[in-house]
Design a protein around this motif. Structure first.
Motif, PDB file in Angstrom:
ATOM      1  N   PRO A 223       0.840  -1.208   0.000  1.00  0.00           N
ATOM      2  CA  PRO A 223       0.000   0.000   0.000  1.00  0.00           C
ATOM      3  C   PRO A 223       0.871   1.253   0.000  1.00  0.00           C
ATOM      4  O   PRO A 223       1.875   1.335   0.698  1.00  0.00           O
ATOM      5  CB  PRO A 223      -0.803  -0.132   1.303  1.00  0.00           C
ATOM      6  N   GLY A 224       0.441   2.210  -0.807  1.00  0.00           N
ATOM      7  CA  GLY A 224       1.161   3.473  -0.858  1.00  0.00           C
ATOM      8  C   GLY A 224       2.373   3.480  -1.761  1.00  0.00           C
ATOM      9  O   GLY A 224       3.010   4.528  -1.940  1.00  0.00           O
ATOM     10  N   GLN A 225       2.721   2.341  -2.363  1.00  0.00           N
ATOM     11  CA  GLN A 225       3.882   2.288  -3.242  1.00  0.00           C
ATOM     12  C   GLN A 225       3.645   3.135  -4.495  1.00  0.00           C
ATOM     13  O   GLN A 225       2.576   3.080  -5.106  1.00  0.00           O
ATOM     14  CB  GLN A 225       4.169   0.841  -3.657  1.00  0.00           C
ATOM     15  N   ASP A 226       4.623   3.901  -4.890  1.00  0.00           N
ATOM     16  CA  ASP A 226       4.554   4.710  -6.102  1.00  0.00           C
ATOM     17  C   ASP A 226       5.027   3.858  -7.281  1.00  0.00           C
ATOM     18  O   ASP A 226       6.166   3.389  -7.304  1.00  0.00           O
ATOM     19  CB  ASP A 226       5.445   5.947  -5.948  1.00  0.00           C
ATOM     20  N   TRP A 227       4.157   3.671  -8.276  1.00  0.00           N
ATOM     21  CA  TRP A 227       4.472   2.853  -9.441  1.00  0.00           C
ATOM     22  C   TRP A 227       4.750   3.692 -10.685  1.00  0.00           C
ATOM     23  O   TRP A 227       4.834   3.150 -11.791  1.00  0.00           O
ATOM     24  CB  TRP A 227       3.326   1.881  -9.726  1.00  0.00           C
ATOM     25  N   ALA A 228       4.914   4.987 -10.521  1.00  0.00           N
ATOM     26  CA  ALA A 228       5.068   5.867 -11.677  1.00  0.00           C
ATOM     27  C   ALA A 228       6.297   5.530 -12.513  1.00  0.00           C
ATOM     28  O   ALA A 228       6.315   5.755 -13.728  1.00  0.00           O
ATOM     29  CB  ALA A 228       5.130   7.326 -11.222  1.00  0.00           C
ATOM     30  N   ALA A 229       7.345   4.981 -11.880  1.00  0.00           N
ATOM     31  CA  ALA A 229       8.566   4.638 -12.607  1.00  0.00           C
ATOM     32  C   ALA A 229       8.609   3.166 -13.006  1.00  0.00           C
ATOM     33  O   ALA A 229       9.628   2.698 -13.534  1.00  0.00           O
ATOM     34  CB  ALA A 229       9.788   4.978 -11.760  1.00  0.00           C
ATOM     35  N   ALA A 230       7.520   2.434 -12.764  1.00  0.00           N
ATOM     36  CA  ALA A 230       7.507   0.987 -13.014  1.00  0.00           C
ATOM     37  C   ALA A 230       7.039   0.682 -14.426  1.00  0.00           C
ATOM     38  O   ALA A 230       6.233   1.412 -15.016  1.00  0.00           O
ATOM     39  CB  ALA A 230       6.604   0.296 -12.001  1.00  0.00           C
ATOM     40  N   HIS A 231       7.538  -0.422 -14.965  1.00  0.00           N
ATOM     41  CA  HIS A 231       7.223  -0.861 -16.326  1.00  0.00           C
ATOM     42  C   HIS A 231       6.440  -2.168 -16.266  1.00  0.00           C
ATOM     43  O   HIS A 231       6.874  -3.125 -15.609  1.00  0.00           O
ATOM     44  CB  HIS A 231       8.503  -1.072 -17.125  1.00  0.00           C
ATOM     45  N   ALA A 232       5.321  -2.228 -16.956  1.00  0.00           N
ATOM     46  CA  ALA A 232       4.482  -3.430 -16.983  1.00  0.00           C
ATOM     47  C   ALA A 232       4.327  -3.924 -18.413  1.00  0.00           C
ATOM     48  O   ALA A 232       4.204  -3.131 -19.354  1.00  0.00           O
ATOM     49  CB  ALA A 232       3.104  -3.134 -16.389  1.00  0.00           C
ATOM     50  N   LEU A 233       4.326  -5.244 -18.560  1.00  0.00           N
ATOM     51  CA  LEU A 233       4.012  -5.889 -19.832  1.00  0.00           C
ATOM     52  C   LEU A 233       2.776  -6.749 -19.600  1.00  0.00           C
ATOM     53  O   LEU A 233       2.813  -7.690 -18.804  1.00  0.00           O
ATOM     54  CB  LEU A 233       5.177  -6.744 -20.325  1.00  0.00           C
ATOM     55  N   ALA A 234       1.684  -6.415 -20.258  1.00  0.00           N
ATOM     56  CA  ALA A 234       0.403  -7.089 -20.048  1.00  0.00           C
ATOM     57  C   ALA A 234       0.051  -7.935 -21.268  1.00  0.00           C
ATOM     58  O   ALA A 234       0.299  -7.524 -22.409  1.00  0.00           O
ATOM     59  CB  ALA A 234      -0.701  -6.068 -19.784  1.00  0.00           C
ATOM     60  N   THR A 235      -0.552  -9.109 -21.030  1.00  0.00           N
ATOM     61  CA  THR A 235      -0.873 -10.011 -22.121  1.00  0.00           C
ATOM     62  C   THR A 235      -2.327  -9.924 -22.569  1.00  0.00           C
ATOM     63  O   THR A 235      -2.793 -10.788 -23.313  1.00  0.00           O
ATOM     64  CB  THR A 235      -0.547 -11.462 -21.716  1.00  0.00           C
ATOM     65  N   HIS A 236      -3.030  -8.886 -22.114  1.00  0.00           N
ATOM     66  CA  HIS A 236      -4.419  -8.676 -22.552  1.00  0.00           C
ATOM     67  C   HIS A 236      -4.758  -7.210 -22.317  1.00  0.00           C
ATOM     68  O   HIS A 236      -4.289  -6.611 -21.340  1.00  0.00           O
ATOM     69  CB  HIS A 236      -5.370  -9.579 -21.758  1.00  0.00           C
ATOM     70  N   PRO A 237      -5.571  -6.614 -23.177  1.00  0.00           N
ATOM     71  CA  PRO A 237      -5.918  -5.203 -22.996  1.00  0.00           C
ATOM     72  C   PRO A 237      -6.542  -4.892 -21.646  1.00  0.00           C
ATOM     73  O   PRO A 237      -6.285  -3.832 -21.066  1.00  0.00           O
ATOM     74  CB  PRO A 237      -6.907  -4.931 -24.141  1.00  0.00           C
ATOM     75  N   ARG A 238      -7.389  -5.800 -21.114  1.00  0.00           N
ATOM     76  CA  ARG A 238      -8.002  -5.540 -19.809  1.00  0.00           C
ATOM     77  C   ARG A 238      -6.950  -5.502 -18.704  1.00  0.00           C
ATOM     78  O   ARG A 238      -7.064  -4.721 -17.744  1.00  0.00           O
ATOM     79  CB  ARG A 238      -9.058  -6.605 -19.509  1.00  0.00           C
ATOM     80  N   ILE A 239      -5.927  -6.344 -18.837  1.00  0.00           N
ATOM     81  CA  ILE A 239      -4.850  -6.357 -17.842  1.00  0.00           C
ATOM     82  C   ILE A 239      -4.024  -5.077 -17.965  1.00  0.00           C
ATOM     83  O   ILE A 239      -3.614  -4.480 -16.951  1.00  0.00           O
ATOM     84  CB  ILE A 239      -3.966  -7.602 -18.027  1.00  0.00           C
TER      85      ILE A 239
END
Length: 269
Positions: A223-239
């Motif tokens: 909780p409270g973690q800042d994800w602004a600098a994080a990179h995500a790779l998602a395998t579906h548009p909803r994700i």
């Protein structure tokens, strides 16, 4: 090349890590969904097994939502008379949303010619892609069993009436039964896992997400973690949308097949 965190449940994550590492990718597992047996649903699960273990065929098809659904449904200590070959002998089709689930069925002895799923080059591995392949199989009066998981604490019937695949089957004149084979819950991070996750929020690590639920669990774990600098790779548009909503500053999408995921990772600077 970026380090990759695989967030699938532990058993699935281990296989993905091994496959990615075999391609020279620095992959590590950080499971964000815990899979447990579902004692409260064992009676219904056993009844479904018994209906499938003896002729005549009760179901036109059984749809397994994941590899975990396959593993829990075919547990040898609960279903001694039910094997993949027995399923085939009853002329019951085995439906899968993607190649990982199909692989689990093959490992349980279900012949490849009895398994239906999206084409290997499908844009997505989901219910929509599956239905495009199996719709002609469903005739008025047919029954389909969906073997699924449930979020911990979720009532057994939640969501059944709104399920997209069930709606398509009903529209074709068929009937759908659901059975819960396992429960999905939030992981319990130990101190090293918490430290890993917090570092990965800003050190260029690529978070590989195959579930919106995993993203929700991550948010509750930190909780409270800042994800602004994080990179995500998602395998579906909803994700991908769930990752953006969670605050991930960079969100990419790719097809869910291993080859596509690996190719994307290797293309990253």
């Amino acid at each position: 090349m970026r380090r990759v965190l695989v967030t699938r449940p532990a058993q699935d994550a281990a296989q993905w890590v091994a496959d990615l590492q075999a391609q020279g990718i620095a992959a590590e597992a950080l499971p964000l969904i815990a899979i447990t047996a579902s004692p409260s649903n064992q009676a219904a699960l056993q009844a479904a097994r018994e209906r499938l273990a003896h002729p005549p065929a009760f179901y036109r098809a059984v749809m397994f939502v994941s590899g975990n659904a396959v593993e829990h449904f075919f547990e040898s200590n609960h279903a001694p008379a039910l094997t993949g070959k027995a399923l085939a002998a009853l002329e019951t089709r085995a439906w899968t949303p993607g190649p990982g689930t199909a692989r689990a069925l093959l490992q349980r002895g279900v012949p490849a010619e009895c398994i239906d799923g999206p084409a290997p080059d499908a844009a997505q591995f989901d219910s929509e892609a599956l239905w495009a392949r199996v719709a002609p199989q469903v005739r008025p009066g047919d029954r389909v069993l969906v073997v699924r998981g449930a979020s911990a604490g979720e009532p057994p019937g939640l969501g059944q009436g709104r399920d997209w695949l069930a709606a398509r089957i009903h529209a074709a004149g068929g009937q759908v039964d659901f059975v819960v084979a396992y429960e999905r819950g939030a992981p319990a991070f130990d101190a090293p896992q918490q430290a890993l996750a917090r570092r990965a929020a800003h050190d260029g690590t690529l978070w590989l997400f195959s579930s919106s639920e995993a993203i929700a669990h991550l948010g509750r774990a930190l909780p409270g973690q800042d994800w602004a600098a994080a990179h995500a790779l998602a395998t579906h548009p909803r994700i991908a949308q769930a990752a953006r909503t969670a605050g991930f500053g960079c969100v990419s999408e790719c097809k869910p097949a291993l080859a596509d995921v690996a190719a994307f990772i290797k293309s990253c600077p």
